[in-house]
Design a protein around this motif. Structure first.
Motif, PDB file in Angstrom:
ATOM      1  N   ARG A 130       0.846  -1.188   0.000  1.00  8.46           N
ATOM      2  CA  ARG A 130       0.000   0.000   0.000  1.00  8.46           C
ATOM      3  C   ARG A 130       0.887   1.246   0.000  1.00  8.46           C
ATOM      4  O   ARG A 130       1.941   1.280   0.650  1.00  8.46           O
ATOM      5  CB  ARG A 130      -0.907  -0.006   1.218  1.00  8.46           C
ATOM      6  N   VAL A 131       0.461   2.260  -0.731  1.00  7.36           N
ATOM      7  CA  VAL A 131       1.243   3.487  -0.863  1.00  7.36           C
ATOM      8  C   VAL A 131       1.415   4.177   0.487  1.00  7.36           C
ATOM      9  O   VAL A 131       2.367   4.931   0.695  1.00  7.36           O
ATOM     10  CB  VAL A 131       0.579   4.422  -1.897  1.00  7.36           C
ATOM     11  N   LEU A 132       0.523   3.891   1.425  1.00  6.99           N
ATOM     12  CA  LEU A 132       0.634   4.433   2.779  1.00  6.99           C
ATOM     13  C   LEU A 132       1.989   4.104   3.400  1.00  6.99           C
ATOM     14  O   LEU A 132       2.505   4.853   4.235  1.00  6.99           O
ATOM     15  CB  LEU A 132      -0.493   3.860   3.647  1.00  6.99           C
ATOM     16  N   GLU A 133       2.578   2.990   2.960  1.00  6.21           N
ATOM     17  CA  GLU A 133       3.861   2.547   3.507  1.00  6.21           C
ATOM     18  C   GLU A 133       5.054   3.101   2.723  1.00  6.21           C
ATOM     19  O   GLU A 133       6.200   2.870   3.096  1.00  6.21           O
ATOM     20  CB  GLU A 133       3.920   1.016   3.487  1.00  6.21           C
ATOM     21  N   TYR A 134       4.816   3.838   1.647  1.00  2.21           N
ATOM     22  CA  TYR A 134       5.900   4.338   0.798  1.00  2.21           C
ATOM     23  C   TYR A 134       6.587   5.544   1.428  1.00  2.21           C
ATOM     24  O   TYR A 134       5.969   6.336   2.144  1.00  2.21           O
ATOM     25  CB  TYR A 134       5.351   4.769  -0.569  1.00  2.21           C
ATOM     26  N   SER A 135       7.850   5.707   1.118  1.00  5.97           N
ATOM     27  CA  SER A 135       8.573   6.924   1.489  1.00  5.97           C
ATOM     28  C   SER A 135       8.163   8.063   0.550  1.00  5.97           C
ATOM     29  O   SER A 135       7.496   7.830  -0.474  1.00  5.97           O
ATOM     30  CB  SER A 135      10.082   6.705   1.385  1.00  5.97           C
TER      31      SER A 135
END
Length: 309
Positions: A130-135
């Protein structure tokens, strides 16, 4: 070379504030064009007009042969825009974000394009997270990949590395360079002088509502004379003595190194070396410092702070 963007006399005001006063430039196909300027110079306003998001007050603009003002739908069909902040869905994965854009654009091969873009932005391993976990850097790369769905001929990158750390900024630069190598035309706005120097084939400096200068990074740097020299001495005692001998010249002195600002003329250089020689001193190393893009930029916009001031 084919001109893919042509801008003539572009004007825009917000109430009493005239942001663009007659902007002229063109961009060749497959090149990286950097629009450089201070905060509030009008870079984003220019991009919003060219991407059909804001109406101009005057002038003309054409992209891919289509009039920006009269053929907005055709223009939108050949461009893509990435703004200053990543417009991604945090709940979806990286791959799902790309699928979503492909479906919204009714692209028949969006799954195949998705895999190619994930490889381009080096996110294959994180594609199903999930993009929520992206830097921040990963989000910006995904945002640009989403802009590339449908293979637009022209992509506008408005301050693409804002907020990124130096490492992620370099990764982004390499990705942008690869896009141009593959034939995408890029109009880049930035405040970062090193970014423009690293990426751009051509730079235009926007100041006080007009283009004050343009050219390649090397061409812009040539507007200044090579006016700073660096003199290194064997010890600090000699450096201190040299500082006295060079009275009248603007100096920046270190323990053994003195940087002397001149007007770039041969007569001043000869005078400096004669003073050192007449004083019985020996220079262990002599360097003529090349003007930087920052020096040129500050000179062109009339702000103090360049190295030779």
């Amino acid at each position: 070379m084919q001109k893919i963007i042509e801008v003539k006399g572009l004007k825009k005001s917000f109430k009493q504030n005239q942001v663009l006063k007659g902007v002229d430039f063109h961009v060749y196909k497959g090149k990286i064009f950097a629009l450089l300027g201070s905060n509030g110079a009008g870079k984003t306003t220019c991009v919003r007009i060219l991407s059909t998001l804001t109406k101009a007050d005057g002038g003309s603009a054409a992209i891919c042969g289509h009039d920006v003002f009269k053929e907005a739908d055709n223009v939108r069909g050949c461009i893509s825009l990435t703004g200053q902040y990543a417009a991604v869905d945090e709940i979806l994965t990286g791959r799902e974000n790309l699928y979503l854009i492909g479906e919204l654009k009714h692209l028949p091969d969006f799954r195949k394009q998705t895999e190619k873009l994930l490889s381009l932005i080096n996110l294959e391993d994180a594609a199903d997270r999930r993009v929520l976990e992206y830097s921040g850097g990963m989000r910006r790369r995904l945002d640009i990949a989403m802009s590339l769905m449908g293979k637009p001929q022209v992509i506008f990158l408005d301050e693409p590395t804002t907020g990124l750390d130096p490492q992620n900024r370099i990764v982004m630069w390499d990705m942008i360079a690869r896009l141009a190598e593959n034939g995408t035309t890029i109009l880049l706005t930035t405040q970062y002088l090193e970014e423009a120097e690293y990426l751009a084939d051509h730079i235009a400096i926007l100041h006080n509502g007009i283009i004050t200068a343009e050219g390649s990074p090397e061409e812009l740097k040539k507007i200044l004379p090579i006016g700073e020299i660096s003199l290194e001495f064997m010890n600090s005692t000699d450096a201190d003595k040299a500082r006295g001998l060079l009275e009248g010249y603007p100096l920046k002195a270190g323990r053994k190194i003195i940087e002397v600002s001149t007007n770039g003329s041969a007569s001043q250089l000869t005078d400096i070396l004669n003073r050192i020689n007449d004083g019985g001193l020996t220079i262990s190393r002599f360097t003529q410092n090349q003007p930087s893009l920052e020096d040129a930029f500050l000179t062109l916009i009339g702000e103090k702070g360049g190295k030779n001031e």
